[in-house]
Write a protein that holds these residues in place. Structure first.
Motif, PDB file in Angstrom:
ATOM      1  N   ALA A 360       3.231   8.350 -18.246  1.00 18.32           N
ATOM      2  CA  ALA A 360       2.200   9.391 -18.182  1.00 18.32           C
ATOM      3  C   ALA A 360       1.213   9.117 -17.057  1.00 18.32           C
ATOM      4  O   ALA A 360       0.754  10.042 -16.370  1.00 18.32           O
ATOM      5  N   ASN A 361       0.886   7.835 -16.840  1.00 18.25           N
ATOM      6  CA  ASN A 361      -0.041   7.503 -15.762  1.00 18.25           C
ATOM      7  C   ASN A 361       0.541   7.885 -14.410  1.00 18.25           C
ATOM      8  O   ASN A 361      -0.167   8.398 -13.533  1.00 18.25           O
ATOM      9  N   GLY A 362       1.855   7.661 -14.210  1.00 21.60           N
ATOM     10  CA  GLY A 362       2.483   8.069 -12.958  1.00 21.60           C
ATOM     11  C   GLY A 362       2.370   9.555 -12.720  1.00 21.60           C
ATOM     12  O   GLY A 362       2.125  10.012 -11.599  1.00 21.60           O
ATOM     13  N   ALA A 363       2.528  10.341 -13.790  1.00 21.87           N
ATOM     14  CA  ALA A 363       2.408  11.795 -13.660  1.00 21.87           C
ATOM     15  C   ALA A 363       0.998  12.202 -13.253  1.00 21.87           C
ATOM     16  O   ALA A 363       0.805  13.113 -12.444  1.00 21.87           O
ATOM     17  N   LEU A 364      -0.011  11.516 -13.805  1.00 24.40           N
ATOM     18  CA  LEU A 364      -1.402  11.846 -13.484  1.00 24.40           C
ATOM     19  C   LEU A 364      -1.758  11.407 -12.063  1.00 24.40           C
ATOM     20  O   LEU A 364      -2.391  12.150 -11.312  1.00 24.40           O
ATOM     21  N   ASN A 366       0.188  11.004  -9.504  1.00 23.09           N
ATOM     22  CA  ASN A 366       0.887  11.826  -8.511  1.00 23.09           C
ATOM     23  C   ASN A 366       0.515  13.299  -8.581  1.00 23.09           C
ATOM     24  O   ASN A 366       0.995  14.096  -7.778  1.00 23.09           O
ATOM     25  N   GLY A 367      -0.294  13.672  -9.563  1.00 25.09           N
ATOM     26  CA  GLY A 367      -0.690  15.071  -9.689  1.00 25.09           C
ATOM     27  C   GLY A 367       0.439  15.986 -10.125  1.00 25.09           C
ATOM     28  O   GLY A 367       0.401  17.185  -9.888  1.00 25.09           O
ATOM     29  N   GLU A 368       1.455  15.436 -10.800  1.00 23.01           N
ATOM     30  CA  GLU A 368       2.604  16.245 -11.214  1.00 23.01           C
ATOM     31  C   GLU A 368       2.346  16.972 -12.528  1.00 23.01           C
ATOM     32  O   GLU A 368       2.858  18.071 -12.744  1.00 23.01           O
ATOM     33  N   LEU A 369       1.572  16.342 -13.410  1.00 21.97           N
ATOM     34  CA  LEU A 369       1.255  16.927 -14.706  1.00 21.97           C
ATOM     35  C   LEU A 369      -0.230  16.735 -14.975  1.00 21.97           C
ATOM     36  O   LEU A 369      -0.798  15.683 -14.649  1.00 21.97           O
ATOM     37  N   THR A 370      -0.849  17.735 -15.550  1.00 23.92           N
ATOM     38  CA  THR A 370      -2.251  17.618 -15.935  1.00 23.92           C
ATOM     39  C   THR A 370      -2.342  16.968 -17.305  1.00 23.92           C
ATOM     40  O   THR A 370      -1.350  16.830 -18.031  1.00 23.92           O
ATOM     41  N   ALA A 371      -3.560  16.598 -17.691  1.00 17.43           N
ATOM     42  CA  ALA A 371      -3.767  16.026 -19.013  1.00 17.43           C
ATOM     43  C   ALA A 371      -3.317  17.002 -20.103  1.00 17.43           C
ATOM     44  O   ALA A 371      -2.667  16.614 -21.085  1.00 17.43           O
ATOM     45  N   ASP A 372      -3.646  18.275 -19.932  1.00 11.72           N
ATOM     46  CA  ASP A 372      -3.261  19.262 -20.941  1.00 11.72           C
ATOM     47  C   ASP A 372      -1.747  19.426 -21.012  1.00 11.72           C
ATOM     48  O   ASP A 372      -1.180  19.615 -22.096  1.00 11.72           O
ATOM     49  N   GLN A 373      -1.079  19.347 -19.863  1.00 15.30           N
ATOM     50  CA  GLN A 373       0.385  19.467 -19.874  1.00 15.30           C
ATOM     51  C   GLN A 373       1.026  18.262 -20.559  1.00 15.30           C
ATOM     52  O   GLN A 373       2.018  18.400 -21.283  1.00 15.30           O
ATOM     53  N   LEU A 374       0.457  17.078 -20.365  1.00 15.98           N
ATOM     54  CA  LEU A 374       0.976  15.895 -21.060  1.00 15.98           C
ATOM     55  C   LEU A 374       0.775  16.018 -22.567  1.00 15.98           C
ATOM     56  O   LEU A 374       1.662  15.651 -23.351  1.00 15.98           O
ATOM     57  N   ARG A 375      -0.368  16.527 -22.968  1.00 17.33           N
ATOM     58  CA  ARG A 375      -0.593  16.723 -24.415  1.00 17.33           C
ATOM     59  C   ARG A 375       0.407  17.734 -24.980  1.00 17.33           C
ATOM     60  O   ARG A 375       0.873  17.596 -26.120  1.00 17.33           O
ATOM     61  N   GLU A 376       0.721  18.738 -24.195  1.00 14.00           N
ATOM     62  CA  GLU A 376       1.720  19.720 -24.633  1.00 14.00           C
ATOM     63  C   GLU A 376       3.093  19.057 -24.759  1.00 14.00           C
ATOM     64  O   GLU A 376       3.867  19.383 -25.674  1.00 14.00           O
ATOM     65  N   CYS A 377       3.399  18.107 -23.857  1.00 19.52           N
ATOM     66  CA  CYS A 377       4.658  17.364 -23.958  1.00 19.52           C
ATOM     67  C   CYS A 377       4.733  16.604 -25.284  1.00 19.52           C
ATOM     68  O   CYS A 377       5.797  16.538 -25.915  1.00 19.52           O
ATOM     69  N   VAL A 378       3.614  16.001 -25.689  1.00 17.85           N
ATOM     70  CA  VAL A 378       3.595  15.253 -26.951  1.00 17.85           C
ATOM     71  C   VAL A 378       3.978  16.160 -28.108  1.00 17.85           C
ATOM     72  O   VAL A 378       4.818  15.808 -28.956  1.00 17.85           O
ATOM     73  N   LEU A 379       3.381  17.335 -28.180  1.00 14.02           N
ATOM     74  CA  LEU A 379       3.678  18.262 -29.279  1.00 14.02           C
ATOM     75  C   LEU A 379       5.140  18.689 -29.238  1.00 14.02           C
ATOM     76  O   LEU A 379       5.824  18.725 -30.271  1.00 14.02           O
ATOM     77  N   ASP A 402      -7.173   8.667 -20.681  1.00 14.36           N
ATOM     78  CA  ASP A 402      -8.496   8.033 -20.722  1.00 14.36           C
ATOM     79  C   ASP A 402      -8.695   7.093 -19.531  1.00 14.36           C
ATOM     80  O   ASP A 402      -9.753   7.084 -18.899  1.00 14.36           O
ATOM     81  N   ALA A 403      -7.640   6.318 -19.206  1.00 15.15           N
ATOM     82  CA  ALA A 403      -7.747   5.385 -18.077  1.00 15.15           C
ATOM     83  C   ALA A 403      -7.877   6.132 -16.763  1.00 15.15           C
ATOM     84  O   ALA A 403      -8.652   5.742 -15.884  1.00 15.15           O
ATOM     85  N   HIS A 404      -7.120   7.216 -16.634  1.00 16.20           N
ATOM     86  CA  HIS A 404      -7.175   7.996 -15.392  1.00 16.20           C
ATOM     87  C   HIS A 404      -8.542   8.648 -15.238  1.00 16.20           C
ATOM     88  O   HIS A 404      -9.104   8.669 -14.141  1.00 16.20           O
ATOM     89  N   SER A 405      -9.098   9.167 -16.325  1.00 16.94           N
ATOM     90  CA  SER A 405     -10.419   9.803 -16.266  1.00 16.94           C
ATOM     91  C   SER A 405     -11.501   8.779 -15.959  1.00 16.94           C
ATOM     92  O   SER A 405     -12.432   9.043 -15.198  1.00 16.94           O
ATOM     93  N   ALA A 406     -11.369   7.582 -16.539  1.00 15.30           N
ATOM     94  CA  ALA A 406     -12.372   6.547 -16.309  1.00 15.30           C
ATOM     95  C   ALA A 406     -12.367   6.062 -14.871  1.00 15.30           C
ATOM     96  O   ALA A 406     -13.385   5.582 -14.366  1.00 15.30           O
ATOM     97  N   ALA A 407     -11.231   6.199 -14.187  1.00 15.28           N
ATOM     98  CA  ALA A 407     -11.122   5.736 -12.803  1.00 15.28           C
ATOM     99  C   ALA A 407     -11.828   6.658 -11.829  1.00 15.28           C
ATOM    100  O   ALA A 407     -12.058   6.288 -10.680  1.00 15.28           O
ATOM    101  N   ARG A 408     -12.152   7.898 -12.275  1.00 18.95           N
ATOM    102  CA  ARG A 408     -12.859   8.820 -11.383  1.00 18.95           C
ATOM    103  C   ARG A 408     -14.252   8.317 -11.099  1.00 18.95           C
ATOM    104  O   ARG A 408     -14.919   7.739 -11.948  1.00 18.95           O
TER     105      ARG A 408
END
Length: 416
Positions: A360-364, A366-379, A402-408
Motif C-alpha cells: 500500500a505504501n508503494g501505491a501511495l 507512486n501516486g497510483e492509488l489514493t487513500a480512499d481507493q486503498l480503503r475501497e480495496c480493503v472492502l 497514516d505513515a504517508h500522511s505523517a511524512a507530509r
C-alpha cells in the motif's frame, strides 16, 4: 503602401466571415471566396464571392484562409485552382485553421517554392471575429509579419508574433489546453459545490469577485522565469498550502460520495507541478539484469526501497531482484499499478498486515492509488478473502496511509 494592400478571405464561416466584415468596416473591403455562392449576402459590406481561390490570389496581397481542416487548407492553397496556381511572387497567405504542425511546415514549404509568404495564425475568441475583437497568434518570419501587419491590424484587436513558422499554431493549441483543461476543472469544482448544497452561481460569484481579471489562472506562468523555471523557494513555500487544500478537496469529495479524478491527479502531481521533483535517472538497460531489477523494485515500492537488498548476495535476495523484479515486474503487458493490485490481493489472502503495508505504501508513494481507493480495496477484498483476513489488510493499509500522511510537511496553520 499599407493603405494600398489588398485583402482576401477564403472561407466565410464564423471566423472568416467575421474577418471579412471587420476588414470591410475598416475600409479594406476584401476579395472573398466560399463554396457557398450566396453566403456573403448576410455579411455587412462584404462583396459577392469570386469564382475560385485563384481569382482571390489575383486580386489580393494578403489572403486569410479560414477553412476547417488540413485537407481543405491543402486544396485551397495548392490545389488545381488554389491560391498558388495564380499567385504572383510577393503576396502573403495567412492560415487561420487549427491544423497539426507538420501540415504548417508542409504548406509553408509549398508557399516558399512560389515566393509567397506564409503565416500560421491561431485566432481567439472566434465569436468576436466580426467586431475587430480577436487576437491573431502568429508564427512566421518577421519580414512576412511586418508586410502583412497593416491588413492583420484591420481585423484583429491584438497581433502577437510568437516565433517562426508553427509557433502561432503551437501557441493556439497550448492556449486551448488551458481553456478546456479549466473547463474540466470548473465542472469538477461545480459538482463538488452542488453536492455540498452550494449553488454553482455562488461559486462563480466568489471567483469573479476575488479574481476579476483571472490572474490566478496564469499565476504559475508569471512566477516562472523566462526559461520556464519556477524558483525553488516559491515551490517549497507553495507546496504545503497546495497539498493541504487538495487534500481537503479529496476529503470533501469522499464525504459526499463523489469521484474527483482531476483533484487526485493534481494532488499526485503537485511536486512535479511546482518543479520540486528532479528528473528521474534513466532506467538501466534490461541486459544489466541486477541493476534493472533494483530499478524495478524502486518503481514498485518507492525510491530507495532497493537499498535494503542491493548488496545482498544470498540466493533468495538475488533471485528476488534478478527474476521477480527484473523479469516479471519489468515485463510489458501490465503496468506497475496493475501488478500492485494483483499483489495486494494475494497479500490479503495470507493475513500479513506488514506485507500489505509495504504494498500500500508503494501505491501511495507512486501516486497510483489514493487513500480512499486503498480503503475501497480493503472492502472489496473482504468479500473474497473473508472478514478476519481483511482485518489484517485493513491494519496494513491504515498503517501505510497514516505513515504517508505523517511524512507530509505540515503547514504553518497545522503547526499552530
Amino acid at each position: 503602401m499599407s493603405d494600398t494592400l489588398k485583402a482576401g478571405v477564403i472561407g466565410l464561416g464564423m471566423i472568416g466571415g467575421g474577418v471579412a466584415v471587420s476588414l470591410a468596416r475598416s475600409g479594406r473591403v476584401p476579395a472573398v471566396y466560399d463554396v457557398r455562392p450566396d453566403v456573403a449576402a448576410e455579411l455587412a459590406g462584404v462583396p459577392d464571392p469570386l469564382g475560385s481561390p485563384a481569382e482571390v490570389a489575383r486580386a489580393a496581397d494578403v489572403v486569410m484562409v479560414a477553412v476547417v481542416n488540413a485537407d481543405q487548407a491543402r486544396e485551397v492553397i495548392s490545389g488545381e485552382n488554389g491560391l498558388l496556381s495564380a499567385a504572383r511572387p510577393g503576396p502573403t497567405i495567412v492560415l487561420l485553421a487549427t491544423v497539426a504542425l507538420p501540415v504548417i511546415h508542409e504548406l509553408a514549404a509549398r508557399c516558399a517554392q512560389h515566393d509567397v509568404g506564409f503565416l500560421d495564425c491561431g485566432v481567439t475568441p472566434g465569436d468576436k471575429a466580426a467586431d475587430n475583437g480577436m487576437v491573431a497568434i502568429l508564427g512566421g518570419e518577421q519580414k512576412t509579419v511586418d508586410e502583412a501587419l497593416p491588413v492583420l491590424e484591420d481585423w484583429a484587436k491584438k497581433v502577437v508574433h510568437c516565433g517562426p513558422p508553427g509557433a502561432g499554431m503551437a501557441t493556439k493549441i497550448a492556449r486551448n489546453v488551458v481553456t478546456y483543461g479549466s473547463w474540466r476543472t470548473v465542472a469538477e469544482a461545480a459538482a463538488l459545490a452542488r453536492a455540498a448544497g452550494v449553488d454553482a452561481a455562488r461559486l462563480a460569484e466568489v471567483i469573479d469577485t476575488a479574481d476579476p481579471e483571472g490572474r490566478t489562472l496564469l499565476q504559475l506562468l508569471r512566477m516562472q522565469d523566462t526559461d520556464g523555471v519556477l524558483p525553488e523557494a516559491i515551490g517549497r513555500q507553495t507546496e504545503p498550502l497546495m497539498t493541504k487544500d487538495l487534500d481537503a478537496a479529496r476529503d470533501l469529495a469522499a464525504a459526499l460520495g463523489l469521484q474527483a479524478p482531476l483533484v487526485d491527479v493534481v494532488r499526485t502531481q503537485a511536486r512535479r507541478t511546482l518543479q520540486l521533483d528532479t528528473e528521474p535517472a534513466p532506467a538501466p538497460a534490461k541486459d544489466d539484469v541486477h541493476a534493472y531489477g533494483l530499478h524495478m523494485m524502486d518503481q514498485a515500492y518507492g525510491p530507495g526501497f532497493s537499498t535494503a537488498v542491493e548488496d545482498s548476495a544470498d540466493p533468495f535476495s538475488t533471485e528476488t531482484v534478478d527474476y521477480l523484479f527484473a523479469q516479471v515486474w519489468g515485463r510489458e503487458g501490465l503496468s506497475v499499478r496493475d501488478r500492485r493490485l494483483l499483489t495486494l490481493g494475494v497479500a490479503a489472502t495470507v493475513g500479513r498486515p506488514e506485507l500489505v503495508q509495504i504494498i500500500a505504501n508503494g501505491a501511495l508513494v507512486n501516486g497510483e492509488l489514493t487513500a480512499d481507493q486503498l480503503r475501497e480495496c480493503v472492502l472489496h477484498l473482504a468479500l473474497y478473502t473473508g472478514w478476519c483476513k481483511a482485518t489484517a489488510t485493513h491494519t496494513g493499509v491504515t498503517a501505510a496511509i497514516d505513515a504517508h500522511s505523517a511524512a507530509r510537511t505540515p503547514t504553518a496553520q497545522e503547526q499552530k
